[in-house]
Design a protein around this motif. Structure first.
Motif, PDB file in Angstrom:
ATOM      1  N   VAL A 192      32.017   5.317  23.338  1.00 52.80           N
ATOM      2  CA  VAL A 192      30.573   5.251  23.558  1.00 52.80           C
ATOM      3  C   VAL A 192      30.010   6.570  24.070  1.00 52.80           C
ATOM      4  N   ALA A 193      30.652   7.147  25.074  1.00 52.59           N
ATOM      5  CA  ALA A 193      30.131   8.383  25.666  1.00 52.59           C
ATOM      6  C   ALA A 193      29.897   9.484  24.621  1.00 52.59           C
ATOM      7  N   PRO A 194      30.804   9.684  23.637  1.00 51.72           N
ATOM      8  CA  PRO A 194      30.545  10.728  22.640  1.00 51.72           C
ATOM      9  C   PRO A 194      29.281  10.475  21.818  1.00 51.72           C
ATOM     10  N   TRP A 201      26.459   9.196  22.940  1.00 49.83           N
ATOM     11  CA  TRP A 201      25.308   9.656  23.723  1.00 49.83           C
ATOM     12  C   TRP A 201      25.282  11.170  23.835  1.00 49.83           C
ATOM     13  N   ARG A 202      26.453  11.813  23.871  1.00 51.48           N
ATOM     14  CA  ARG A 202      26.472  13.271  23.874  1.00 51.48           C
ATOM     15  C   ARG A 202      25.877  13.796  22.584  1.00 51.48           C
ATOM     16  N   GLU A 203      26.211  13.145  21.473  1.00 53.12           N
ATOM     17  CA  GLU A 203      25.642  13.563  20.181  1.00 53.12           C
ATOM     18  C   GLU A 203      24.145  13.303  20.152  1.00 53.12           C
ATOM     19  N   ALA A 204      23.689  12.227  20.808  1.00 52.01           N
ATOM     20  CA  ALA A 204      22.258  11.913  20.815  1.00 52.01           C
ATOM     21  C   ALA A 204      21.475  12.996  21.547  1.00 52.01           C
ATOM     22  N   VAL A 205      22.077  13.527  22.615  1.00 53.21           N
ATOM     23  CA  VAL A 205      21.415  14.576  23.397  1.00 53.21           C
ATOM     24  C   VAL A 205      21.526  15.910  22.680  1.00 53.21           C
ATOM     25  N   THR A 206      22.703  16.185  22.107  1.00 64.26           N
ATOM     26  CA  THR A 206      22.946  17.436  21.377  1.00 64.26           C
ATOM     27  C   THR A 206      23.455  17.087  19.990  1.00 64.26           C
ATOM     28  N   LEU A 265      27.020   0.946  17.927  1.00 62.60           N
ATOM     29  CA  LEU A 265      28.111   0.700  18.870  1.00 62.60           C
ATOM     30  C   LEU A 265      27.671   0.991  20.304  1.00 62.60           C
ATOM     31  N   ALA A 266      26.977   2.105  20.502  1.00 67.03           N
ATOM     32  CA  ALA A 266      26.510   2.462  21.835  1.00 67.03           C
ATOM     33  C   ALA A 266      25.467   1.469  22.333  1.00 67.03           C
ATOM     34  N   PHE A 267      24.572   1.043  21.447  1.00 73.07           N
ATOM     35  CA  PHE A 267      23.573   0.055  21.837  1.00 73.07           C
ATOM     36  C   PHE A 267      24.226  -1.270  22.198  1.00 73.07           C
TER      37      PHE A 267
END
Length: 217
Positions: free
Chosen positions: A204-206, A208-213, A41-43
């Motif tokens: 989407v933003a959540p 990427w937050r999960e991807a970082v943390t 989804l983010a991609f």
């Protein structure tokens, strides 16, 4: 160092998302289809924003530059690079779709390899454009002709504009934020992001937050 233009800010957001996607695929829990679907989804959002950006260049920026005498061979190279990027993005989209179906570590490795190739193709084009075309465009800033081009590039619905600014500012560096403030009044960016960018902020933003943390949802 020269502050980035809006074009450069968009490029940096693209680089940032691809970096986050690569990081998210580094360590993969075998069978995690839900996480794979979220990354897909983010991609898809990144792909949509990048496609919109380059379609705008094809339709408006390249013809403008051609009219100013820029070498046709250079613009043809840009078009070829756009086609290569589209193909790379499609391949990564397919790889992530396969991962969402299985969640397997093997498909995660294949997706990770595809993202690596896409980063190379996209990064090479962004660098090329910034090195060869950005200096040429600087000479036209402030002219009526260039303002007309940028006006066409900015023509988006409030929902699309809100999603764009929410994406552009998600994880933005301090230097890029300062450059954005010098280009677009902060109240405009804030209202569009908060009011019309809620789809991006919620869905989407959540990711990427999960991807970082990992685990931060």
């Amino acid at each position: 160092m020269t502050a980035p233009t809006m074009n450069g800010l968009i490029h940096n957001a693209v680089r940032r998302d691809l970096e986050r996607l690569a990081a998210a695929l580094e360590v993969w829990p075998d069978g995690d289809r839900d996480r794979a679907a979220r990354l897909g989804l983010a991609f898809a959002n990144l792909r949509r924003e990048l496609t919109h950006h380059h379609e705008g260049e094809d339709a408006h920026v390249w013809p403008f530059l051609a009219g100013t005498g820029v070498a046709p061979d250079l613009l043809a190279e840009m078009e070829d690079e756009h086609a290569a990027m589209s193909a790379a993005l499609a391949q990564t989209g397919d790889a992530l779709a396969a991962l969402a179906r299985t969640g397997s570590a093997a498909d995660a490795a294949a997706a990770r390899a595809s993202v690596g190739r896409t980063r190379e193709v996209v990064g090479a084009h962004l660098d090329h454009e910034e090195q060869e075309l950005e200096p040429l465009l600087h000479g036209h800033e402030g002219t009526a002709e260039w303002r007309a081009v940028t006006g066409r590039l900015r023509h988006r619905s409030p929902a699309d504009a809100g999603s764009f600014f929410a994406w552009l500012t998600d994880g933005i560096s301090d230097g890029d934020r300062a450059a954005l403030r010098a280009t677009v009044p902060p109240p405009v960016t804030g209202v569009l992001s908060r009011v019309f960018g809620r789809r991006y902020t919620r869905t989407v933003a959540p990711v990427w937050r999960e991807a970082v943390t990992p685990g931060a949802r």
